[in-house]
Scaffold this active site. Structure first.
Site, PDB file in Angstrom:
ATOM      1  N   HIS A  16       0.347  16.648   3.198  1.00 39.24           N
ATOM      2  CA  HIS A  16       1.304  16.772   4.108  1.00 39.24           C
ATOM      3  C   HIS A  16       2.091  17.975   3.741  1.00 39.24           C
ATOM      4  CE1 HIS A  16       4.042  14.944   7.226  1.00 39.24           C
ATOM      5  NE2 HIS A  16       4.549  15.976   7.064  1.00 39.24           N
ATOM      6  N   HIS A  18       3.267  21.726   5.917  1.00 41.91           N
ATOM      7  CA  HIS A  18       3.365  22.883   6.821  1.00 41.91           C
ATOM      8  C   HIS A  18       3.277  24.072   6.200  1.00 41.91           C
ATOM      9  CE1 HIS A  18       4.389  19.418   9.921  1.00 41.91           C
ATOM     10  NE2 HIS A  18       5.218  19.016   8.866  1.00 41.91           N
ATOM     11  N   HIS A 200       2.885  12.393  12.586  1.00 36.97           N
ATOM     12  CA  HIS A 200       4.082  12.144  12.159  1.00 36.97           C
ATOM     13  C   HIS A 200       4.797  11.068  12.618  1.00 36.97           C
ATOM     14  CE1 HIS A 200       3.712  16.171  10.316  1.00 36.97           C
ATOM     15  NE2 HIS A 200       5.159  16.119   9.807  1.00 36.97           N
ATOM     16  N   GLU A 203       9.257   7.963  10.775  1.00 35.30           N
ATOM     17  CA  GLU A 203      10.160   8.933   9.753  1.00 35.30           C
ATOM     18  C   GLU A 203      11.506   8.672  10.108  1.00 35.30           C
ATOM     19  OE1 GLU A 203       9.726  13.099  10.350  1.00 35.30           O
ATOM     20  OE2 GLU A 203      10.683  13.447   8.581  1.00 35.30           O
ATOM     21  N   ASP A 282       5.922  18.383   2.129  1.00 36.04           N
ATOM     22  CA  ASP A 282       6.484  18.853   3.655  1.00 36.04           C
ATOM     23  C   ASP A 282       6.609  20.311   3.823  1.00 36.04           C
ATOM     24  OD1 ASP A 282       6.763  17.758   6.266  1.00 36.04           O
ATOM     25  OD2 ASP A 282       8.471  16.909   6.045  1.00 36.04           O
ATOM     26  N   ASP A 283       7.873  20.454   3.606  1.00 37.90           N
ATOM     27  CA  ASP A 283       8.144  22.197   3.961  1.00 37.90           C
ATOM     28  C   ASP A 283       8.684  22.515   2.616  1.00 37.90           C
ATOM     29  OD1 ASP A 283       7.761  22.776   6.833  1.00 37.90           O
ATOM     30  OD2 ASP A 283       9.112  20.916   7.064  1.00 37.90           O
TER      31      ASP A 283
HETATM   32 ZN   LIG Z   1       5.871  17.121   8.186  1.00 38.26          ZN
END
Ligand SMILES: [Zn+2]
Length: 334
Positions: A16, A18, A200, A203, A282-283
């Site tokens: 996961h 991006h 997603h 969350e 994630d980021d």
């Molecule tokens: Zn994400």
């Protein structure tokens, strides 16, 4: 307690992340300079070492969009993919499955094929230099339901062998999964090979969104899914259906602020309950984290032993959307 140096020998895998979110402030300025673009300095902190945002929606709509504006050529996508994967390999990662937004090519002013081919060159080069394996998934945007059909068409317009799955991301409160059901179905039917399915969910909205994703999609993995922990029946459902959760501890605390600290985060609870969990950044460029740091956090804050961290990597490889032969080869490395 093991140091990050000692943990770097543990094989890691990430499902996961991006790809545009891997761009560090330094990388954003470097690519922007190369393309003669001046990025709005408001997206950076005063000393320029991090990004500055106020809340999740500000992050994904303003900061993310402004930063991603620097990406304008196929080579930019190669550069950032190579940069990210080789950094992961240095921390012990053997497999990474980044996701991209199909519509990002329009923002960049290049074709979808050029964008994907650029990423693929970065993946090939990173593999040649470090051995790291990688595949791609393509992501719908929950806050852009009117883009579902065109994004599906873009994904179907060029079927690169590295593309192995579909996802949906964006603020859960901004859009309903039902608006994307047909787009998922259409791509899955027309793609010409099986694709893995992610979403997603659960969350920042509670278990109800976890149930919704399970009911609407032939789901293999759930992005985050941390709030499934609030419903024991849902936890049992995840186990029964062998749904893997892609948990991103730093992101959950920094971006959505669902949990004030690691102590209140349900990572350990879900793992101990028997859910297949994985660790993810994630980021990482936006949050100042890395896959190595997330493993370190699992060790230091959640008490994961080296053996448990290897089990987490095994979960990731088994839940990855890579082909069986690649998975078996990677499992032998753990
Ligand atoms: Zn994400």
């Amino acid at each position: 307690m093991r140091s990050s140096q000692q943990l770097s020998t543990i094989p890691k895998a990430e499902l996961h992340v991006h790809i545009e979110g891997t761009v560090t402030p330094d990388m954003a300025r470097l690519i922007a300079k190369r393309n003669n673009i001046s990025l709005n300095p408001d997206i950076f902190s005063k000393d320029g070492t991090s990004y500055k945002w106020s809340g999740f929606i500000d992050l994904v709509t303003r900061v993310y969009q402004e930063m991603a504006r620097c990406l304008q050529t196929s080579d930019d996508y190669e550069t950032l993919m190579y940069d990210y994967l080789t950094r992961c390999a240095k921390e012990g990662a053997i497999y990474v499955e980044p996701s991209g937004y199909p519509g990002q090519c329009i923002v960049s002013g290049i074709s979808y094929k050029d964008m994907i081919d650029g990423m693929a060159r970065g993946m090939d080069r990173a593999k040649a230099d470090t051995g790291i394996e990688s595949r791609l998934t393509m992501t719908f945007e929950r806050h852009r339901p009117d883009g579902a059909v065109s994004d599906a068409d873009i994904i179907l317009s060029y079927k690169h062998p590295y593309i192995v799955g579909l996802d949906i991301a964006g603020g859960e409160q901004e859009g309903d999964l039902s608006a994307f059901e047909d787009a998922y179905k259409h791509v899955l039917k027309e793609y010409g090979k099986p694709l893995g399915v992610r979403a997603h969910a659960a969350e920042n909205i509670g278990p109800i969104n976890g149930w919704d994703a399970l009911h609407r999609l032939p789901l293999n993995r759930m992005g985050h899914g941390v709030r499934c922990s609030e419903d024991p029946a849902l936890v049992q459902e995840l186990i029964a259906r062998n749904i893997t959760l892609e948990i991103c501890p730093t992101s959950n605390i920094l971006a959505v602020k669902e949990y004030p600290d690691f102590k209140s985060h349900p990572l350990r609870k879900l793992y101990d309950a028997g859910v297949s969990i994985t660790l993810n950044s994630d980021d990482p460029g936006l949050f100042g984290t890395t896959i190595g740091k997330e493993y370190q956090i699992a060790h230091e804050e959640f008490g994961f032993t080296e053996e448990e961290l290897r089990a987490v990597t095994r979960n990731a490889i088994m839940a990855s959307f890579a082909d069986l032969e690649t998975k078996e080869r990677l499992l032998r490395k753990i």
